[in-house]
Design an enzyme around this catalytic site. Sequence first.
Site, short mmCIF file in Angstrom:
data_model
loop_
_atom_site.label_atom_id
_atom_site.label_comp_id
_atom_site.label_asym_id
_atom_site.label_seq_id
_atom_site.Cartn_x
_atom_site.Cartn_y
_atom_site.Cartn_z
N CYS A 121 0.74 -1.34 0.07
CA CYS A 121 -0.03 0.04 0.15
C CYS A 121 0.73 1.23 0.00
O CYS A 121 0.68 2.30 -0.87
CB CYS A 121 -0.98 -0.04 1.39
SG CYS A 121 -2.16 -1.42 1.07
N PHE A 122 1.77 1.19 0.99
CA PHE A 122 2.25 2.83 1.12
C PHE A 122 3.10 3.26 -0.27
O PHE A 122 2.57 4.50 -0.36
CB PHE A 122 3.46 2.68 2.34
CG PHE A 122 2.81 2.70 3.61
CD1 PHE A 122 1.35 2.75 3.94
CD2 PHE A 122 3.53 2.40 4.78
CE1 PHE A 122 0.88 3.09 5.08
CE2 PHE A 122 3.12 2.40 6.06
CZ PHE A 122 1.90 2.62 6.58
N PHE A 157 7.06 -8.46 4.26
CA PHE A 157 7.28 -7.01 4.64
C PHE A 157 7.17 -6.66 6.31
O PHE A 157 7.42 -5.47 6.57
CB PHE A 157 6.42 -6.30 3.66
CG PHE A 157 5.16 -5.97 3.95
CD1 PHE A 157 4.13 -6.95 3.94
CD2 PHE A 157 4.48 -4.70 4.71
CE1 PHE A 157 2.49 -6.76 4.23
CE2 PHE A 157 3.07 -4.69 5.12
CZ PHE A 157 2.44 -5.61 4.80
P1 NAD Z 1 -5.02 -8.61 -3.63
O1 NAD Z 1 -4.21 -8.60 -4.82
O2 NAD Z 1 -4.54 -9.48 -2.18
O3 NAD Z 1 -6.49 -9.02 -3.99
C1 NAD Z 1 -7.37 -8.60 -5.05
C2 NAD Z 1 -8.06 -9.95 -5.49
O4 NAD Z 1 -8.91 -9.41 -6.69
C3 NAD Z 1 -7.03 -10.77 -6.60
O5 NAD Z 1 -7.30 -11.85 -5.82
C4 NAD Z 1 -7.67 -10.78 -7.91
O6 NAD Z 1 -7.63 -12.10 -8.50
C5 NAD Z 1 -8.91 -10.29 -7.73
N1 NAD Z 1 -9.48 -9.64 -8.97
C6 NAD Z 1 -9.01 -8.64 -9.67
N2 NAD Z 1 -9.87 -8.19 -10.88
C7 NAD Z 1 -11.09 -8.98 -10.56
C8 NAD Z 1 -12.07 -9.07 -11.38
N3 NAD Z 1 -12.26 -8.30 -12.29
N4 NAD Z 1 -12.95 -9.89 -10.70
C9 NAD Z 1 -12.88 -10.91 -9.74
N5 NAD Z 1 -11.73 -10.71 -9.20
C10 NAD Z 1 -10.72 -10.00 -9.43
O7 NAD Z 1 -5.17 -7.19 -3.12
P2 NAD Z 1 -5.69 -6.59 -1.80
O8 NAD Z 1 -4.17 -6.55 -0.98
O9 NAD Z 1 -6.71 -7.20 -1.09
O10 NAD Z 1 -5.81 -5.09 -2.06
C11 NAD Z 1 -7.19 -4.82 -2.65
C12 NAD Z 1 -7.50 -3.20 -2.63
O11 NAD Z 1 -7.58 -2.93 -1.16
C13 NAD Z 1 -6.27 -2.44 -3.25
O12 NAD Z 1 -6.92 -1.43 -3.75
C14 NAD Z 1 -5.55 -1.99 -2.03
O13 NAD Z 1 -4.99 -0.75 -2.07
C15 NAD Z 1 -6.60 -1.93 -1.05
N6 NAD Z 1 -6.16 -2.14 0.56
C16 NAD Z 1 -5.17 -3.05 0.79
C17 NAD Z 1 -4.90 -3.19 2.20
C18 NAD Z 1 -3.72 -4.18 2.50
O14 NAD Z 1 -3.27 -4.13 3.67
N7 NAD Z 1 -3.65 -5.27 1.70
C19 NAD Z 1 -5.31 -2.23 3.18
C20 NAD Z 1 -6.35 -1.30 2.83
C21 NAD Z 1 -6.59 -1.30 1.58
C1 UDX Z 2 -0.88 -0.14 5.82
C2 UDX Z 2 -1.63 0.77 6.82
O1 UDX Z 2 -1.28 0.80 8.16
C3 UDX Z 2 -3.08 0.42 6.84
O2 UDX Z 2 -3.73 1.35 7.48
C4 UDX Z 2 -3.67 0.46 5.43
O3 UDX Z 2 -5.02 -0.07 5.55
C5 UDX Z 2 -2.81 -0.51 4.53
O4 UDX Z 2 -1.52 0.12 4.59
P1 UDX Z 2 0.18 -2.41 6.16
O5 UDX Z 2 1.05 -2.13 4.77
O6 UDX Z 2 -0.38 -4.03 6.03
O7 UDX Z 2 -0.81 -1.37 6.39
O8 UDX Z 2 1.08 -2.56 7.23
P2 UDX Z 2 1.85 -1.56 8.22
O9 UDX Z 2 1.52 -1.86 9.59
O10 UDX Z 2 1.38 0.13 7.95
O11 UDX Z 2 3.28 -1.40 7.76
C6 UDX Z 2 3.82 -1.10 6.60
C7 UDX Z 2 5.37 -1.03 6.81
O12 UDX Z 2 5.96 -0.01 7.41
C8 UDX Z 2 5.91 -2.45 7.21
O13 UDX Z 2 7.14 -2.76 6.24
C9 UDX Z 2 6.59 -1.85 8.44
O14 UDX Z 2 7.46 -2.99 8.92
C10 UDX Z 2 6.89 -0.75 8.45
N1 UDX Z 2 6.84 0.08 9.48
C11 UDX Z 2 5.53 0.38 10.11
C12 UDX Z 2 7.74 0.66 9.92
O15 UDX Z 2 9.05 0.45 9.48
N2 UDX Z 2 8.00 1.37 11.17
C13 UDX Z 2 6.97 1.54 12.03
O16 UDX Z 2 6.93 2.21 13.07
C14 UDX Z 2 5.68 1.08 11.30
#
Ligand code: NAD
Ligand code: UDX
Length: 464
Positions: free
Chosen positions: A278-279, A340
């Site tokens: 994400c970041f 990560f």
């Molecule tokens: P991911 O890649 O784990 O999952 C996405 C899934 O969507 C995949 O399994 C893919 O096959 C499926 N997909 C794609 N196109 C499709 C379609 N047309 N029909 C059906 N399935 C389809 O991604 P994620 O980490 O779950 O992230 C999803 C969204 O949420 C992103 O926009 C991300 O930025 C956001 N988000 C992620 C996190 C996180 O921590 N991973 C946190 C907050 C928000």
């Molecule tokens: C982040 C946001 O925290 C979450 O709110 C959003 O929905 C998705 O993106 P995530 O990427 O899952 O979540 O993990 P996070 O705990 O934020 O850590 C991100 C990265 O920063 C990791 O690599 C972590 O090790 C690093 N980190 C975090 C640091 O290096 N120092 C810190 O103090 C905190």
Amino acid sequence: NSKTTNICCIGAGYVGGPTMSVIAQKCPNIKVTVVDLNEERIAAWNDDDATKIPIYEPGLSAIVSEARGKNLFFSTDVEKAIDEAQIIFISVNTPTKNYGKGKGMAADLKYIELCARQIAKIAKDNKIVVEKSTLPVRTAEAIKSILENTGNGVQFEILSNPEFLAEGTAVSDLLNPDRILIGGETTKEGQLAIQTLVDIYANWVPIDKILTTNVWSSELSKLTANAFLAQRISSINALSELCEKTGANINEVAKAIGMDSRIGPKFLKSSVGFGGSCFQKDILNLVYIAKSYGLNEVADYWEQVIIMNDHQKKRFSNKIVQTLYNTVASKKITFLGWAFKKDTNDSRESAAIYVADDLINEQAQIAIYDPKVSRKKILSDLDYLESRTYKENSKNVASFDNPYDTCAGAHAIAILTEWDEFVTYDWARIYDSMQKPAFIFDGRNLLNKSELEKIGFVYHEIGT
Ligand code: NAD
Ligand code: UDX
């Protein structure tokens, strides 16, 4: 809401899977279907053994086994799920574009657009479409235009409901969120749609934690939240380098500033650099959006967070090479951790990938142990960088299923992930099995410096 009986989520990934599992557990009267095009992923979600689900998150497999087959379903039948649902969450991936205009910066919205077109094609009655994916501000406008122009006269309401869970703590974040954010249109229909979604969350989230806004504020707040969080890490990491030059200690500095209640203690942990899916992607997206409005100073300000993070990763690999007498060629360097962060099997954008890439360029032999990440995933992460062929990467990377074999004969150990188990290892045994001098480069400031030095290790951490 007594009216909502059927919802679906497109995308069974790190967000869709856990989020819908918790909704299903907390709303037994709502049928929740999670769909994905990826058959292998859906099969894994349906594995009889709930510990085989595709995403490792503490507490998740228990929730899935409780709700699955009752009111929680995983399926590849996207059309049926769309047809039956009153509310459709879109939770597909929105990676950084790797082609065309905005390459390397803008969010790739092709999966989102596909979902919108499919919903438009299938829907026969009114639907609420919820943006759960992280999207550039004003994406709802595009989704609306697609739905309205191909939507068989069906009424759609579009809500933005970004997800704030962090991986590794997804279940507790979902059960106990700091806030739920729901953005919708200010029209009567828009407000009704907002209320329908509020009613779902109100099954377990206190109502004063459910914040409603206009669509654009909600979309932009998600990018902003991630930018602020990442900025704190780059800020502390920037100062870690100054600490190393001046005799100050970054752990002490972080504690001292974090006790100021205006700053607060969280997200001040200096590290080898932030990773995760994400970041970086979200900040690059913010930078791209700012540039597209001609706001160059705004864009440059946020881009610096990424530049600093890249520098921090590079600095870590450079330090290993320099300390090992300016050459790591043919030396065994052990990585403890590839994910990560701890408590996840996700390695997207992990700092470990970039550190490994640098060291392979220096012809090191990398031995890797991670409790949850497979060799297949490690090699595909390296392959994705396109620095060299898959075969070359495989020659330089070995992975093991126990830490002691991974460390035996190594010139140095690099800690890339803060897994709890690393602290409990028999470090004296590891020391005895290594080349001397035995170096540790702790990219997470995880281990106990004085204990390790007593054993004989040469121990380097970040910012001291
Ligand atoms: P991911 O890649 O784990 O999952 C996405 C899934 O969507 C995949 O399994 C893919 O096959 C499926 N997909 C794609 N196109 C499709 C379609 N047309 N029909 C059906 N399935 C389809 O991604 P994620 O980490 O779950 O992230 C999803 C969204 O949420 C992103 O926009 C991300 O930025 C956001 N988000 C992620 C996190 C996180 O921590 N991973 C946190 C907050 C928000
Ligand atoms: C982040 C946001 O925290 C979450 O709110 C959003 O929905 C998705 O993106 P995530 O990427 O899952 O979540 O993990 P996070 O705990 O934020 O850590 C991100 C990265 O920063 C990791 O690599 C972590 O090790 C690093 N980190 C975090 C640091 O290096 N120092 C810190 O103090 C905190």
